[in-house]
Design an enzyme around this catalytic site. Structure first.
Site, PDB file in Angstrom:
ATOM      1  N   GLY A  16      37.274  31.453  43.325  1.00 48.95           N
ATOM      2  CA  GLY A  16      37.066  32.620  42.478  1.00 48.95           C
ATOM      3  C   GLY A  16      35.739  32.599  41.740  1.00 48.95           C
ATOM      4  N   TYR A 145      49.041  40.013  31.624  1.00 50.15           N
ATOM      5  CA  TYR A 145      48.072  38.911  31.720  1.00 50.15           C
ATOM      6  C   TYR A 145      47.927  38.212  30.364  1.00 50.15           C
ATOM      7  CZ  TYR A 145      43.354  36.831  32.112  1.00 50.15           C
ATOM      8  OH  TYR A 145      42.271  35.995  32.100  1.00 50.15           O
TER       9      TYR A 145
HETATM   10  P1  NAD Z   1      39.278  34.909  40.128  1.00 50.28           P
HETATM   11  O1  NAD Z   1      40.251  36.000  40.311  1.00 50.28           O
HETATM   12  O2  NAD Z   1      37.863  35.144  40.447  1.00 50.28           O
HETATM   13  O3  NAD Z   1      39.756  33.605  40.896  1.00 50.28           O
HETATM   14  C1  NAD Z   1      41.105  33.211  40.903  1.00 50.28           C
HETATM   15  C2  NAD Z   1      41.366  32.466  42.197  1.00 50.28           C
HETATM   16  O4  NAD Z   1      42.749  32.116  42.217  1.00 50.28           O
HETATM   17  C3  NAD Z   1      41.095  33.305  43.457  1.00 50.28           C
HETATM   18  O5  NAD Z   1      40.173  32.643  44.296  1.00 50.28           O
HETATM   19  C4  NAD Z   1      42.451  33.441  44.118  1.00 50.28           C
HETATM   20  O6  NAD Z   1      42.414  33.377  45.528  1.00 50.28           O
HETATM   21  C5  NAD Z   1      43.181  32.222  43.562  1.00 50.28           C
HETATM   22  N1  NAD Z   1      44.647  32.370  43.575  1.00 50.28           N
HETATM   23  C6  NAD Z   1      45.389  33.468  43.303  1.00 50.28           C
HETATM   24  N2  NAD Z   1      46.692  33.187  43.478  1.00 50.28           N
HETATM   25  C7  NAD Z   1      46.774  31.892  43.863  1.00 50.28           C
HETATM   26  C8  NAD Z   1      47.849  31.021  44.183  1.00 50.28           C
HETATM   27  N3  NAD Z   1      49.114  31.426  44.165  1.00 50.28           N
HETATM   28  N4  NAD Z   1      47.544  29.747  44.500  1.00 50.28           N
HETATM   29  C9  NAD Z   1      46.263  29.328  44.546  1.00 50.28           C
HETATM   30  N5  NAD Z   1      45.199  30.099  44.284  1.00 50.28           N
HETATM   31  C10 NAD Z   1      45.460  31.374  43.934  1.00 50.28           C
HETATM   32  O7  NAD Z   1      39.439  34.434  38.592  1.00 50.28           O
HETATM   33  P2  NAD Z   1      38.363  33.690  37.683  1.00 50.28           P
HETATM   34  O8  NAD Z   1      37.574  34.734  36.986  1.00 50.28           O
HETATM   35  O9  NAD Z   1      37.665  32.637  38.431  1.00 50.28           O
HETATM   36  O10 NAD Z   1      39.348  33.078  36.585  1.00 50.28           O
HETATM   37  C11 NAD Z   1      39.772  31.730  36.613  1.00 50.28           C
HETATM   38  C12 NAD Z   1      40.570  31.476  35.362  1.00 50.28           C
HETATM   39  O11 NAD Z   1      39.785  31.793  34.199  1.00 50.28           O
HETATM   40  C13 NAD Z   1      41.843  32.322  35.238  1.00 50.28           C
HETATM   41  O12 NAD Z   1      42.844  31.572  34.590  1.00 50.28           O
HETATM   42  C14 NAD Z   1      41.424  33.456  34.335  1.00 50.28           C
HETATM   43  O13 NAD Z   1      42.504  33.990  33.632  1.00 50.28           O
HETATM   44  C15 NAD Z   1      40.466  32.741  33.402  1.00 50.28           C
HETATM   45  N6  NAD Z   1      39.521  33.666  32.752  1.00 50.28           N
HETATM   46  C16 NAD Z   1      38.541  34.283  33.454  1.00 50.28           C
HETATM   47  C17 NAD Z   1      37.667  35.160  32.808  1.00 50.28           C
HETATM   48  C18 NAD Z   1      36.558  35.861  33.528  1.00 50.28           C
HETATM   49  O14 NAD Z   1      35.880  36.723  32.928  1.00 50.28           O
HETATM   50  N7  NAD Z   1      36.295  35.547  34.802  1.00 50.28           N
HETATM   51  C19 NAD Z   1      37.817  35.381  31.437  1.00 50.28           C
HETATM   52  C20 NAD Z   1      38.867  34.762  30.766  1.00 50.28           C
HETATM   53  C21 NAD Z   1      39.700  33.873  31.423  1.00 50.28           C
HETATM   54  N1  SER Z   2      37.673  38.782  32.273  1.00 48.92           N
HETATM   55  C1  SER Z   2      39.091  38.712  32.119  1.00 48.92           C
HETATM   56  C2  SER Z   2      39.733  40.031  32.426  1.00 48.92           C
HETATM   57  O1  SER Z   2      39.075  41.017  32.224  1.00 48.92           O
HETATM   58  C3  SER Z   2      39.437  38.327  30.689  1.00 48.92           C
HETATM   59  O2  SER Z   2      40.355  37.334  30.723  1.00 48.92           O
HETATM   60  O3  SER Z   2      40.850  40.042  32.836  1.00 48.92           O
END
Ligand code: NAD
Ligand code: SER
Length: 315
Positions: A16, A145
């Site tokens: 991700g 979420y």
């Molecule tokens: P993303 O959606 O880009 O990546 C998530 C990954 O999880 C994907 O590659 C997907 O294939 C994988 N996935 C989904 N279901 C799955 C499963 N059952 N088993 C294994 N893999 C699975 O998300 P991200 O932005 O990289 O976020 C990663 C973490 O950071 C998450 O917990 C998210 O809540 C948190 N987060 C992200 C942001 C942001 O702005 N990107 C902000 C706050 C928190």
């Molecule tokens: N970037 C994330 C969202 O918009 C915040 O956790 O879901």
């Protein structure tokens, strides 16, 4: 294992937006041979020439256990989740993946004694929080979420105090990056806009021009993650999720800043259902505790972030 011991790392959800960047950083810091990336995608569909890859659905606890046991894993970065917009389309699946996935990691940590990084989010806050969310502001999220992130923070506290699991978390703001497109969040507009601007296309932004949310450039988020995982355990008063200091700009201010650098770029504002989620989140987060307890400071401001986004996407 101490904070500076030999790390043997597993990343879940590694393909991700955050995972691919964290993977690079962890490989650089601890050696590519010590980091395994995993995700739900089949190995054959993944170009993993630069890293070790295992297909792992985080709901499959047996497979997770065999990867952890066979590779002597002592640190898990648990990134697999459904984000806010995707989660709202299928709230039950969001609960299952975000909570059962985390529970599987926590139970195995109890057995195998590995450390965990599990991110939380600004989505833990709800409309009652006001403009600036403090570390101890109320947590009344409006999305499934956000509910999973609050429950995840509580689980982290519980497994730490009841079972001694060394788990750490950050309430990431919306993360802005250029290597991998974001995966279905509300803050995705702040990334999509750059892709359109650099491609000389117009952008239709899905939140209104006044929308102001906590944001951060990805390099700062990765720095925060590594710094938190290096901090001595006894210096940490929070397990579920530290607030981080954040950038704070409206969607229109972002548009104008990009337009200063790419004259002629046009953006219209056509809010959709994601406006509601954005409206329930604060404008900014107060990251004082992260500064005090493990010395975190932001490096990128709006201007330098726009410069690096545009330069990188233009290559
Ligand atoms: P993303 O959606 O880009 O990546 C998530 C990954 O999880 C994907 O590659 C997907 O294939 C994988 N996935 C989904 N279901 C799955 C499963 N059952 N088993 C294994 N893999 C699975 O998300 P991200 O932005 O990289 O976020 C990663 C973490 O950071 C998450 O917990 C998210 O809540 C948190 N987060 C992200 C942001 C942001 O702005 N990107 C902000 C706050 C928190
Ligand atoms: N970037 C994330 C969202 O918009 C915040 O956790 O879901």
């Amino acid at each position: 294992m101490g904070e500076s011991g030999n790390r043997r790392i597993l990343i879940t959800g590694a393909l991700g937006q955050i995972g691919m960047e964290l993977l690079d950083a962890l490989q650089t810091k601890f050696g590519a041979e010590n980091v395994i990336a995993s995700d739900i995608r089949e190995s054959e569909d993944v170009d993993n020439s630069g890293f070790r890859y295992e297909k792992l659905d985080v709901l499959d606890s047996e497979r997770m256990e065999s990867i952890i046991r066979d590779n002597n894993i002592n640190e898990v970065y648990h990134l697999a989740a459904l984000l806010s917009a995707t989660g709202e389309k299928n709230p039950q699946l969001c609960w299952t993946i975000n909570m059962d996935g985390l529970m599987n990691v926590l139970e195995l940590a109890r057995k195998y004694k590995f450390r965990i990084f599990a991110p939380s989010s600004i989505a833990v806050f709800g409309a009652d929080v006001g403009k600036i969310a403090k570390q101890d502001s109320p947590l009344n999220p409006a999305t499934m979420y956000g509910i999973t992130k609050v429950a995840g923070e509580l689980m982290a506290d519980y497994y730490h105090s009841a079972h001694g699991v060394d788990i750490r978390g950050l309430r990431y703001p919306g993360l802005i990056s250029w290597k991998v497109m974001p995966g279905g969040g509300t803050t995705d507009y702040a990334v999509e806009i750059f892709y359109k601007a650099v491609a000389s296309e117009n952008y239709s932004c899905f939140v209104n021009r006044q929308t102001r949310l906590p944001m951060m450039y990805m390099d700062d988020a990765i720095k925060a993650t590594l710094q938190l995982m290096d901090a001595p355990s006894e210096s940490l008063s929070v397990r579920g999720g530290y607030n981080l200091p954040s950038l704070n700009f409206t969607a229109e201010e972002l548009y104008h800043k990009i337009r200063e650098k790419i004259p002629g770029f046009e953006c219209e504002f056509v809010p959709d259902h994601r406006q509601e989620y954005a409206d329930s989140w604060p404008d900014e987060t107060d990251g004082t505790l992260a500064k005090q307890e493990w010395g975190f400071n932001l490096e990128y401001d709006l201007d330098s972030m726009c410069d690096v986004m545009i330069q990188s996407l233009s290559k």
